[in-house]
Design an enzyme around this catalytic site. Sequence first.
Site, PDB file in Angstrom:
ATOM      1  N   SER A 159       4.889   2.360  16.852  1.00 58.52           N
ATOM      2  CA  SER A 159       3.395   1.556  17.549  1.00 58.52           C
ATOM      3  C   SER A 159       3.266   0.225  17.240  1.00 58.52           C
ATOM      4  O   SER A 159       4.021  -0.338  16.214  1.00 58.52           O
ATOM      5  CB  SER A 159       2.808   2.408  16.252  1.00 58.52           C
ATOM      6  OG  SER A 159       1.241   1.713  16.022  1.00 58.52           O
ATOM      7  N   TYR A 185       3.059   2.374   6.506  1.00 54.73           N
ATOM      8  CA  TYR A 185       3.424   3.264   7.924  1.00 54.73           C
ATOM      9  C   TYR A 185       3.833   1.776   8.496  1.00 54.73           C
ATOM     10  O   TYR A 185       4.758   2.433   9.320  1.00 54.73           O
ATOM     11  CB  TYR A 185       1.498   3.497   8.294  1.00 54.73           C
ATOM     12  CG  TYR A 185       1.071   3.241  10.138  1.00 54.73           C
ATOM     13  CD1 TYR A 185       1.880   4.678  10.324  1.00 54.73           C
ATOM     14  CD2 TYR A 185       1.313   1.996  10.682  1.00 54.73           C
ATOM     15  CE1 TYR A 185       1.415   4.576  12.080  1.00 54.73           C
ATOM     16  CE2 TYR A 185       0.895   2.819  12.170  1.00 54.73           C
ATOM     17  CZ  TYR A 185       1.339   4.181  12.321  1.00 54.73           C
ATOM     18  OH  TYR A 185       0.591   4.021  13.908  1.00 54.73           O
TER      19      TYR A 185
END
Length: 337
Positions: A159, A185
């Site tokens: 990501s 994350y």
Amino acid sequence: MSALQKPLHSGFSAASTSGEVIKGIDLTGKIAIVTGGYSGLGLETVRTLRSAGATVIVPARDRDKAAAALRGLDGVELEVMDLARPASIDAFAAKFIDGRRPLHILVNCAGIMACPLERDERGYESQFSTNHLGHFQLTARLWPALRRAGGARVVSVSSWGHRFSPVVFDDPNFEHREYDRWQGYGQSKTANILFALTLDGYGEAHGVRAFSLHPGGILDTGLGKHLSQGELREAGVIDDAGKPILDPAKNLKTVEQGAATIVWCAASPQLNGMGGLYCENSDIAPLASEGRAGGWNTGDATRLTLNGVLPYAVDPASAERLWHLSERLLGFTFKAD
């Protein structure tokens, strides 16, 4: 490695769809495994690979939910697996290996994002455990089948969020620092990139190449379930009515557009002979110079348009360090030969 992070000018764009990327590619006789393949980007990836003739296996934690999502798709096999449970990963992989089939494509797509602090049965932080360690273990257990393919690709769905944090090697599981969901994350997504870099180094001699990628910002995946409407509005991904804003130029994509880069990494002949690269918008991403970001909810929506991969995520020394840390946390040593 950073010198290789240069776009190919593939002919695709941020608006390209998975159907456009797969056009003209024949995967008949190929076998693929797609984690998270029963929702969002994973499901679209399964549909697209299947449309090109591949047999696709979907491991799922919730078999009933997966069966409902995959209903009507022939050539798709459903198995049970939970990325947060090592025994479940081993059981799934052992069953596949026992079948003596080759594995041509492994898409590590499943993931969680910005969740409250949770720990798996070993005490490991859930985002690092699910997004990175689970996929590391799965890939290692499936390694004999990847080698047997005589040409395989492993695709790690990372990501733009790798900008939120490098891997904190001294405390990856937030045992000695305050938990921050975005840092958790971010380091898991950085780990996805570093994992592909080292894996490609091990795999090249065996015909196994690895890639990582940013699919774009896609709301229709369930990944953002821990984010409030206010956070999403502040990040510039939904409008005042709560509807997703679609603008590929700002990395705000449909599921079909988001899956395009996954499929491109998994099957495009444009990447033949390459590996260890981070991709976006169905092309190799450039090396970025922009600094880290704290999280989505900073009020600066323009940050979502930043492209490229930060140097710490493609640093070979960090990739090797992560590999050894992962082996220690998982309790086994990866054997490439």
